[in-house]
Design an enzyme around this catalytic site. Structure first.
Site, PDB file in Angstrom:
ATOM      1  N   ARG A  82       2.404  59.907 -40.483  1.00  0.00           N
ATOM      2  CA  ARG A  82       1.852  60.119 -39.144  1.00  0.00           C
ATOM      3  C   ARG A  82       2.439  61.370 -38.525  1.00  0.00           C
ATOM      4  O   ARG A  82       1.746  62.133 -37.831  1.00  0.00           O
ATOM      5  CB  ARG A  82       2.123  58.876 -38.281  1.00  0.00           C
ATOM      6  CG  ARG A  82       1.366  58.874 -36.976  1.00  0.00           C
ATOM      7  CD  ARG A  82       1.419  57.518 -36.298  1.00  0.00           C
ATOM      8  NE  ARG A  82       2.778  57.165 -35.892  1.00  0.00           N
ATOM      9  CZ  ARG A  82       3.120  55.978 -35.394  1.00  0.00           C
ATOM     10  NH1 ARG A  82       2.209  55.022 -35.257  1.00  0.00           N
ATOM     11  NH2 ARG A  82       4.354  55.734 -35.031  1.00  0.00           N
ATOM     12  N   LYS A 184       1.103  61.642 -32.203  1.00  0.00           N
ATOM     13  CA  LYS A 184       2.232  61.240 -31.372  1.00  0.00           C
ATOM     14  C   LYS A 184       2.894  62.495 -30.808  1.00  0.00           C
ATOM     15  O   LYS A 184       3.902  62.983 -31.325  1.00  0.00           O
ATOM     16  CB  LYS A 184       3.202  60.399 -32.210  1.00  0.00           C
ATOM     17  CG  LYS A 184       3.841  59.276 -31.408  1.00  0.00           C
ATOM     18  CD  LYS A 184       4.507  58.262 -32.305  1.00  0.00           C
ATOM     19  CE  LYS A 184       5.314  57.290 -31.481  1.00  0.00           C
ATOM     20  NZ  LYS A 184       4.487  56.320 -30.737  1.00  0.00           N
ATOM     21  N   GLU A 220      -6.249  51.931 -25.345  1.00  0.00           N
ATOM     22  CA  GLU A 220      -4.912  51.362 -25.533  1.00  0.00           C
ATOM     23  C   GLU A 220      -4.121  51.507 -24.230  1.00  0.00           C
ATOM     24  O   GLU A 220      -4.671  51.848 -23.205  1.00  0.00           O
ATOM     25  CB  GLU A 220      -4.199  52.021 -26.713  1.00  0.00           C
ATOM     26  CG  GLU A 220      -4.011  53.517 -26.594  1.00  0.00           C
ATOM     27  CD  GLU A 220      -3.130  54.086 -27.712  1.00  0.00           C
ATOM     28  OE1 GLU A 220      -2.116  53.452 -28.067  1.00  0.00           O
ATOM     29  OE2 GLU A 220      -3.460  55.170 -28.222  1.00  0.00           O
TER      30      GLU A 220
HETATM   31  C1  LIG Z   1       3.945  55.031 -30.794  1.00  0.00           C
HETATM   32  C2  LIG Z   1       2.698  54.568 -30.115  1.00  0.00           C
HETATM   33  C3  LIG Z   1       2.129  53.307 -30.370  1.00  0.00           C
HETATM   34  C4  LIG Z   1       2.775  52.273 -31.252  1.00  0.00           C
HETATM   35  O1  LIG Z   1       2.875  52.669 -32.587  1.00  0.00           O
HETATM   36  P1  LIG Z   1       3.875  51.912 -33.581  1.00  0.00           P
HETATM   37  O2  LIG Z   1       3.757  52.692 -34.837  1.00  0.00           O
HETATM   38  O3  LIG Z   1       3.371  50.525 -33.740  1.00  0.00           O
HETATM   39  O4  LIG Z   1       5.220  51.952 -32.952  1.00  0.00           O
HETATM   40  C5  LIG Z   1       0.937  52.993 -29.739  1.00  0.00           C
HETATM   41  N1  LIG Z   1       0.339  53.857 -28.892  1.00  0.00           N
HETATM   42  C6  LIG Z   1       0.875  55.063 -28.609  1.00  0.00           C
HETATM   43  C7  LIG Z   1       0.166  55.952 -27.666  1.00  0.00           C
HETATM   44  C8  LIG Z   1       2.052  55.456 -29.222  1.00  0.00           C
HETATM   45  O5  LIG Z   1       2.576  56.664 -28.928  1.00  0.00           O
END
Ligand SMILES: *Cc1c(COP(=O)(O)O)cnc(C)c1O
Length: 341
Positions: A82, A184, A220
Site C-alpha cells: 500500500r 494513505k 468511510e
Molecule cells: C489507515 C486508514 C484506514 C484503516 O486501514 P487499516 O489498514 O485497516 O489500518 C481506513 N481509512 C483510512 C482513511 C485510513 O487512512
C-alpha cells in the site's frame, strides 16, 4: 535489558519515544542501505517539499506479543504494497517491499523492550512514513526523500469494553472521484481535521463521509472503513475507488467467509440502505472493529438494532475471530503473522 517500566494498561494513544528508529535516505536516484539510529529529531531545509507541498505518505501497523510469547506483526506485506501505491500516486520513489518488511523487523526487534506483554491489551504502534526532503519552491516533486519508521507503545483501544459510538453524516467531503482517497497521504488527514473537530464540537465521535459526486453512497470515516451486517447476516462493505483499502477490513471479509461461513458483499452501499442494516462497525488497525450504535443525518437518527450497549453479535464474532488469529489462539491463514522474534 528487560521490559520497560510502563503502566501498559493506562498509556492511551500518545507518542512515547522509544530507543531506535529506522532511516533510509533517497538521493541521486537510489535509496541508501538504511540504518537504525537513536536520534528522534529530523533537521530539514525550511523549504523541504514536505513542508511546502505536503509530499508525504505513511502507514500504520502494530507489533504485539502473542500468547506463546512471540513478538509479531500482522500482514506487513500489505502495508508495504500500500505504501508503494501511495508513493507512486504522489510521485515519490517506492521503498521496496522486502526492504520495508526488513525495516519493520529491525526497528521492532531493536525496541523489543517497548512491546507490551501479552494480555495487557496494549501494542507497539509502528509508523512508517516517507517525505520529500530537499528544498523545492517551484511546484514539482522533491529530488531527495527520507523513509523512516518509528514506534510508540499505545494502550488498549477499548478500556472497559467496546462501547458503540455515535457518528454523524459530514457536510464535508473526504475524497474526490479520481482523487487521492485510496492512498494513505497526510493531505487526506490535513483537510479532515476541521471536519472531525466540528463533529466533536457537535457531540459526535466520528464522521461518515458520503461519495463526493452524488452524496448518496457511503464511503468511510476519516480513518476507518465501514462494515455493515444485514438482518440475514451478510457482511457488506462499501466499494468505491476513493476509499482507503483497509487491511483490517480486507482481513475481516476473509474471516467472515472462510472462518465463519458468512456471505460477504463488496459493493456500493446507498445511504438509504443503512436503516435496514442490523449492525455497523468501523475497521482499522487501531481498534480492529469499533461498533457504531447510531448514525445521525442532520437531526434524523438511525439507530442500529444492535443498540448502544454492546457490539452486535456478528461484529463481535468477527472481532473475536480476527483478534484470536492475531494473538495466536486461532490458526492464521498462511502468511498473515510475521514473527519478529
Ligand atoms: C489507515 C486508514 C484506514 C484503516 O486501514 P487499516 O489498514 O485497516 O489500518 C481506513 N481509512 C483510512 C482513511 C485510513 O487512512
Amino acid at each position: 535489558m528487560g521490559k520497560k517500566n510502563i503502566d501498559w494498561a493506562n498509556i492511551g494513544f500518545g507518542y512515547i519515544k522509544t530507543d531506535y528508529r529506522y532511516v533510509s535516505n533517497y538521493k541521486n536516484g537510489a535509496w541508501d542501505e538504511g540504518a537504525l539510529i537513536t536520534d528522534d529529531t529530523i533537521n530539514l531545509s525550511e523549504c523541504a517539499c514536505v513542508f511546502q507541498y505536503a509530499q508525504t505518505c505513511f502507514e500504520g501497523l502494530k507489533a504485539y506479543t502473542t500468547e506463546d510469547g512471540h513478538i509479531v506483526t500482522f500482514r506487513p506485506d500489505l502495508n508495504a504494497e500500500r505504501m508503494m501505491d501511495s508513493a507512486a500516486r504522489l510521485e515519490m520513489p517506492q521503498f521496496p517491499k522486502e526492504r520495508f518488511i526488513d525495516a519493520i523487523t529491525k526497528v521492532v526487534a531493536a525496541n523489543a523492550d517497548y512491546v507490551p506483554p501479552y494480555g495487557s491489551g496494549a501494542t507497539l504502534y509502528i509508523r512508517p512514513f516517507m517525505f520529500g526532503s530537499d528544498a523545492i519552491i517551484g511546484v514539482k516533486p522533491a529530488n531527495e526523500y527520507q523513509f523512516r519508521v518509528f514506534t510508540t507503545p499505545v494502550g488498549p483501544y477499548f478500556k472497559g469494553g467496546a462501547k458503540p459510538i455515535t457518528i454523524c453524516v459530514s457536510d464535508y467531503d473526504r475524497a474526490a472521484p479520481h482523487g487521492t482517497g485510496h492512498v494513505k497521504a497526510g493531505l487526506n488527514y490535513a483537510m479532515s481535521l476541521h471536519a472531525i473537530m466540528e463533529a466533536h464540537r457537535n457531540g459526535f465521535d466520528e464522521n461518515m463521509y458520503l461519495d463526493a459526486a452524488t452524496r448518496t453512497h457511503v464511503e468511510e470515516t476519516g480513518g476507518a472503513n465501514f462494515i455493515f451486517v444485514t438482518k440475514d447476516n451478510t457482511v457488506v462493505t462499501p466499494k468505491s475507488d476513493s476509499i482507503l483499502p483497509s487491511i483490517t477490513r480486507r482481513s475481516i471479509l476473509y474471516v467472515a467467509e472462510h472462518y465463519l461461513g458468512l456471505k460477504t458483499e463488496e459493493r456500493p452501499v446507498a445511504f438509504d440502505e443503512i436503516k435496514d442494516f442490523a449492525e455497523c462497525g468501523l475497521c482499522g488497525t487501531a481498534a480492529v472493529v469499533s461498533p457504531v450504535g447510531k448514525i445521525v443525518d442532520h437531526g434524523r437518527e438511525i439507530c442500529l438494532p444492535s443498540g448502544m450497549e454492546k457490539m452486535g453479535p456478528v461484529t463481535q464474532k468477527l472481532y473475536d475471530t480476527l483478534t484470536g488469529i492475531q494473538m495466536g489462539h486461532i490458526e492464521a491463514p498462511e502468511g498473515w503473522i510475521h514473527v519478529i522474534k
